[in-house]
Design an enzyme around this catalytic site. Sequence first.
Site, mmCIF file in Angstrom:
data_model
loop_
_atom_site.group_PDB
_atom_site.id
_atom_site.type_symbol
_atom_site.label_atom_id
_atom_site.label_comp_id
_atom_site.label_asym_id
_atom_site.label_seq_id
_atom_site.Cartn_x
_atom_site.Cartn_y
_atom_site.Cartn_z
ATOM 1 N N ASN A 414 -7.401 -20.636 19.217
ATOM 2 C CA ASN A 414 -7.978 -20.732 17.669
ATOM 3 C C ASN A 414 -9.048 -22.049 17.580
ATOM 4 O OD1 ASN A 414 -8.784 -20.254 14.391
ATOM 5 N ND2 ASN A 414 -8.213 -22.362 14.478
ATOM 6 N N GLU A 415 -10.501 -21.668 17.506
ATOM 7 C CA GLU A 415 -11.364 -22.903 17.550
ATOM 8 C C GLU A 415 -11.386 -24.162 18.231
ATOM 9 O OE1 GLU A 415 -11.565 -24.109 13.667
ATOM 10 O OE2 GLU A 415 -12.256 -22.227 12.625
ATOM 11 N N ASN A 466 -14.458 -17.146 12.621
ATOM 12 C CA ASN A 466 -14.012 -17.705 11.184
ATOM 13 C C ASN A 466 -15.158 -18.028 10.572
ATOM 14 O OD1 ASN A 466 -11.215 -17.682 12.176
ATOM 15 N ND2 ASN A 466 -11.260 -19.285 13.086
ATOM 16 N N TYR A 472 -18.195 -23.566 3.326
ATOM 17 C CA TYR A 472 -18.616 -25.366 3.957
ATOM 18 C C TYR A 472 -20.127 -24.813 4.514
ATOM 19 C CZ TYR A 472 -13.936 -26.309 5.018
ATOM 20 O OH TYR A 472 -12.559 -26.711 4.995
ATOM 21 N N TRP A 554 -8.127 -16.954 4.011
ATOM 22 C CA TRP A 554 -7.822 -18.515 4.479
ATOM 23 C C TRP A 554 -7.441 -19.052 2.760
ATOM 24 C CZ3 TRP A 554 -6.110 -20.279 8.506
ATOM 25 C CH2 TRP A 554 -5.824 -21.263 8.429
ATOM 26 N N LYS A 575 -7.736 -24.235 -0.163
ATOM 27 C CA LYS A 575 -7.556 -22.405 -0.096
ATOM 28 C C LYS A 575 -5.909 -21.753 -0.488
ATOM 29 C CE LYS A 575 -11.571 -24.103 3.542
ATOM 30 N NZ LYS A 575 -10.680 -25.133 3.883
#
Length: 698
Positions: A414-415, A466, A472, A554, A575
């Site tokens: 992930n990321e 994502n 954001y 999320w 969140k």
Amino acid sequence: MPQTHRLVWLSVILLWATSISAAPRETIAFDAGWHFALQPAGKGFEQPSFDDSTWATISVPHTWNAIDGQDGGTYVRGDGWYRRTFTADPAWKGRRVFLQFDAVNRVADVYLNGRLLGHHAGGYTRFRFDLTDGLLPGNNVLAVRANNEANNTFPLGGDFTMDGGIYRHVALVLVSPQHIAMQDHGSPGVFVTPQEISTDEAGVAVRTLLEDSGLAWGSARVAVRIFDATGKSVASSEAPANAAENVQHLAVVTPHLWQGRERPYLYRVRVELRQGATVLDAVEQPLGFRRVRIDPDKGFFLNDRHTELHGVNYHQDMMDRGYAVADADRERDFAIMTELGVTTIRLCHYPHDERAYDLCDRLGILAWAEFPFVFDTPTAETAPACLANAREQLREFIRQNYNHPAIFCWSIGNETSNGHLDLAEPILRALNAEVKEEDPTRPTSYASHHGDDDPRNFIPDVVGFNRYYGWYTGQPSQLAERLDNFHRKYPQTAMAITEYGAGASIFQHEQHPPFRSKTQARGPWHPEEWQDEVHEASWLTLSNRPFIWATYLWVMFDFASDGRSEGDHAGRNDKGLVTYDRRVRKDAYYWYQANWTTTPMVYLTSRRDTLRLEARTDVKAYSNCESVELFVNGVSRGTLTSTDHRFVWKDIELAPGSNRIAVEARSGAVRITDSCAWVFTPGTPYHPPTDEEAAAKK
């Protein structure tokens, strides 16, 4: 002693030893009676003679970060020591005794009577050590050094608290000297693979790994039986045992399929190691017959039936407990998720407790299982050690959870964006190849927040993105264009959305909040209505695009991220659709329940915005019913229908003082209601605070 007596006594001993070694495996809970202290290494804590009487008496699961890992700032990362004294039961004679940890974060050194049994690096997988040869008659002392400092063990980073300690269960497992493998990377030693599934017949390959302690196998045999959900035997096989592995092929006639939430039909596979009529060892594993296909245009298919994957992300921690949660708490979480209408869960960002995968199997929830290559990548100097550890963790992860039918993909990370980007791609390629070697039956996946053309997006079989439009970055309306552009450019790449959403405080409210900047998202003002509008817009975009084969919002529950300072709590990612303590379902929870469930429901939003300073307001409800009628102080304000599960009455006037707001939803003959109270105090019109004002008030 006369010779004849000695012979008789020897015969009794041999018979006793044989009967003990022939007993099937036994699992003894080993959670209670530990002593604990936060202490650095090097003080002889592993020695039996050390006096731990002043240490805290605890039971596991346990973590030392339950409180300081959720309060903002920093949390203790270092050595925690656990000690336990126990007596070796004479009845264990003739058996192998294994000590099993379901997880210790992040690394563990385990000592028995002052001798190092072994070292384990990786905070989210099971491991075992053989105690047998080190056991003493009478008392024995176990000592465990757990350490949760950052090191060359994945995950190297992450936007979540990494609690230290023995935070999952511990057990002793007693087996015969000849047994189904206990030392295969913490696996069950039995691997069940469905093959050639049809409505008429389904094949099953059962691979069994065996271990022995120097005894001849002789006439030992491996017997496999498959039982249906009623306990009826539907297939069986038996073959001679050998010292390595056995593969047996069986067939189940007219199999019941594992059809997700609709019908999560489970079979049970029992493997026995037999010597004549004696069962030396036995292991049971789940079996579900299902086929998965992911189409880049049409989405997800389970057993050739199109299936909408309505998903959430799920972290394993809970308020005031951190990682050290009880089994009952885990079951409560899953009950909340099934009530929401969840059909898939992304178990992020690490291997979860096996009980989570068990619940997915039983409830029919498809599981995205994720490996902890998160955020940070190693340097050129540390990369070889990190990759070697990653390969070992990956083997443990897959082998321990291979048999769960709910798991439909293995995510390799992930990321992976912080630090040395040139090293992230080759590590992901190596992990992807390792997964294919361990389990070629499931697709690989990856959760990306990189640019559309980034090569990391195309390493696994399928990719998830994502995307936090409206939180954001940008506006929720921009999400549609981003998705459409990627699908147009890469039509053969199957794409999911693995993260989207917004934070929310149940104590902060603002009617019709504007979508703000990333800086404000990281700030103290997170009105609940901001989360509502992000999720409404995002879901309407996602639900209208069949090429998005799965969506994972999320996040399901607020969780600890001790480095954060935002919203109304430092140390928390807010969140979640549900608060960290699980007491309050936020408005957005009911938005998804209206979209994902069919049992009639209705819910008034902004119900916690109880003190109103303006006379006129919109009233909004979520419902899956055909129509909803609004009442203010007992007077009808009209009945609405909706095509998108939102019912909004514009510009409703409030009376000074308390106002009872009620809605009645209708679905055929069914009538359901919801209500709340708002107090209107005439005065200065409300203006939301600036970030500086909100921070000062906080």
